[in-house]
Design an enzyme around this catalytic site. Structure first.
Site, PDB file in Angstrom:
ATOM      1  N   ARG A 133      61.854  69.401  55.036  1.00 53.58           N
ATOM      2  CA  ARG A 133      61.147  68.942  55.852  1.00 53.58           C
ATOM      3  C   ARG A 133      62.331  69.475  57.103  1.00 53.58           C
ATOM      4  O   ARG A 133      63.778  69.500  56.235  1.00 53.58           O
ATOM      5  CB  ARG A 133      61.826  67.507  56.285  1.00 53.58           C
ATOM      6  CG  ARG A 133      61.336  66.321  57.759  1.00 53.58           C
ATOM      7  CD  ARG A 133      61.494  65.057  56.969  1.00 53.58           C
ATOM      8  NE  ARG A 133      60.562  65.061  56.244  1.00 53.58           N
ATOM      9  CZ  ARG A 133      59.038  64.569  56.916  1.00 53.58           C
ATOM     10  NH1 ARG A 133      58.754  64.108  57.838  1.00 53.58           N
ATOM     11  NH2 ARG A 133      58.195  63.829  56.162  1.00 53.58           N
ATOM     12  N   THR A 137      64.135  69.016  63.654  1.00 50.54           N
ATOM     13  CA  THR A 137      62.522  68.311  64.646  1.00 50.54           C
ATOM     14  C   THR A 137      61.317  67.235  63.195  1.00 50.54           C
ATOM     15  O   THR A 137      60.510  65.812  63.846  1.00 50.54           O
ATOM     16  CB  THR A 137      61.447  69.373  64.337  1.00 50.54           C
ATOM     17  OG1 THR A 137      61.391  69.773  63.133  1.00 50.54           O
ATOM     18  CG2 THR A 137      62.254  70.383  65.303  1.00 50.54           C
ATOM     19  N   ASP A 231      64.414  58.057  45.375  1.00 52.75           N
ATOM     20  CA  ASP A 231      64.291  58.885  45.156  1.00 52.75           C
ATOM     21  C   ASP A 231      64.206  59.494  43.700  1.00 52.75           C
ATOM     22  O   ASP A 231      64.649  60.265  42.572  1.00 52.75           O
ATOM     23  CB  ASP A 231      65.188  59.515  44.968  1.00 52.75           C
ATOM     24  CG  ASP A 231      65.240  61.859  45.583  1.00 52.75           C
ATOM     25  OD1 ASP A 231      64.775  62.600  45.114  1.00 52.75           O
ATOM     26  OD2 ASP A 231      65.854  62.477  46.777  1.00 52.75           O
ATOM     27  N   ASP A 234      65.732  63.160  42.302  1.00 51.99           N
ATOM     28  CA  ASP A 234      66.968  63.093  42.355  1.00 51.99           C
ATOM     29  C   ASP A 234      67.180  61.807  40.391  1.00 51.99           C
ATOM     30  O   ASP A 234      67.034  62.238  39.445  1.00 51.99           O
ATOM     31  CB  ASP A 234      66.847  62.472  42.640  1.00 51.99           C
ATOM     32  CG  ASP A 234      67.619  62.839  43.408  1.00 51.99           C
ATOM     33  OD1 ASP A 234      67.890  64.308  44.193  1.00 51.99           O
ATOM     34  OD2 ASP A 234      68.043  62.302  44.982  1.00 51.99           O
TER      35      ASP A 234
HETATM   36  N1  URA Z   1      60.478  60.723  47.832  1.00 49.34           N
HETATM   37  C1  URA Z   1      60.484  59.894  47.069  1.00 49.34           C
HETATM   38  O1  URA Z   1      61.048  60.706  46.171  1.00 49.34           O
HETATM   39  N2  URA Z   1      61.012  58.973  47.224  1.00 49.34           N
HETATM   40  C2  URA Z   1      60.291  58.093  48.767  1.00 49.34           C
HETATM   41  O2  URA Z   1      60.639  57.055  48.298  1.00 49.34           O
HETATM   42  C3  URA Z   1      59.643  58.931  49.804  1.00 49.34           C
HETATM   43  C4  URA Z   1      59.527  59.844  49.397  1.00 49.34           C
END
Ligand code: URA
Length: 239
Positions: A133, A137, A231, A234
């Site tokens: 991303r 923008t 995430d 992660d």
């Molecule tokens: N990507 C992720 O790892 N977690 C989310 O909640 C949304 C996108």
């Protein structure tokens, strides 16, 4: 709209003996398939959603859900009639898979799903797409792609565990379509989706079949899925 709660357990068990759990929202799009909300699946999802689940367990339980998604995804590939003769000399009328497949993971989180695909499809070709991303923008941008050269002749299992806004997944499908893959030859395998992501995705690429384990409540201001699991990349790869 609240997510539905359901007594979790086999149908023969009395309702009062079943614990109530939050199950997936159901969705109207007919190309979206939500895995059956079995006690197994709900228990696995409960493990990976827990913020206190450590990395080794997160990987183990995620892998089990990924395996369920791959097995279900493969049910959507075409088969043809195939009869074999068993060692006792009798015929068995069955089927076999027809056509070539490949996996395409959306980096980095989608790479977590490659092993589960390899476990089900020996020596499967796997391509990769990196989309990130743009901070200013907030539009997704393609950074890297490495795909089998004959991908237009293959069914593609597109891999990404989290479907939040749908931006990356839609762009990945556009990349595949640009390589000549028909939309209807793409299966998108996903662990947790937001209703917004599902709606966007199904609107933009309606012929892609989506196999997801769970459609969650929604998105927060940072576009994380809620309740979600944080995430995914992660938790699977680093923390
Ligand atoms: N990507 C992720 O790892 N977690 C989310 O909640 C949304 C996108």
């Amino acid at each position: 709209v609240q997510s539905p709660a359901l007594g979790v357990g086999p149908s023969y068990r009395p309702e009062e003996e079943k614990p109530t759990a939050t199950v997936s929202k159901s969705v109207p799009q007919e190309n979206v398939h939500v895995l059956p909300q079995t006690p197994q699946l709900i228990a696995l999802l409960t493990m990976i959603r827990d913020k206190d689940t450590q990395r080794a367990d997160f990987i183990f339980y995620s892998n089990r859900i990924i395996r369920l998604l791959v097995e279900e995804g493969l049910n959507h590939l075409p088969v043809v009639a195939h009869t074999v003769t068993s060692p006792v000399g009798k015929d068995y009328v069955g089927v076999k898979f027809e056509g070539k497949i490949c996996g395409v993971s959306i980096m980095r989180a989608g790479e977590s799903m490659e092993q589960g695909l390899r476990e089900c499809c020996r020596s499967v070709r796997i391509g990769k797409i990196l989309i990130q991303r743009n901070e200013e923008t907030s539009k997704p941008k393609l950074f890297y792609e490495k795909l089998p050269p004959d991908i237009h002749n293959r069914w593609v299992l597109l891999l990404d565990p989290m479907l939040a806004t749908g931006g990356s997944a839609i762009m990945a499908v556009e990349v595949l379509k640009g390589k000549g893959v028909p939309e209807e030859h793409i299966l998108f395998l996903n662990l947790i989706a937001s209703p917004e992501g599902i709606e966007n995705f199904a609107k933009k690429v309606p012929k892609v079949r989506v196999i997801t384990a769970f459609v969650d409540q929604g998105l927060n201001e940072q576009n994380y899925i809620v309740p979600g699991l944080g995430d995914f990349g992660d938790r699977y790869f680093t923390l």
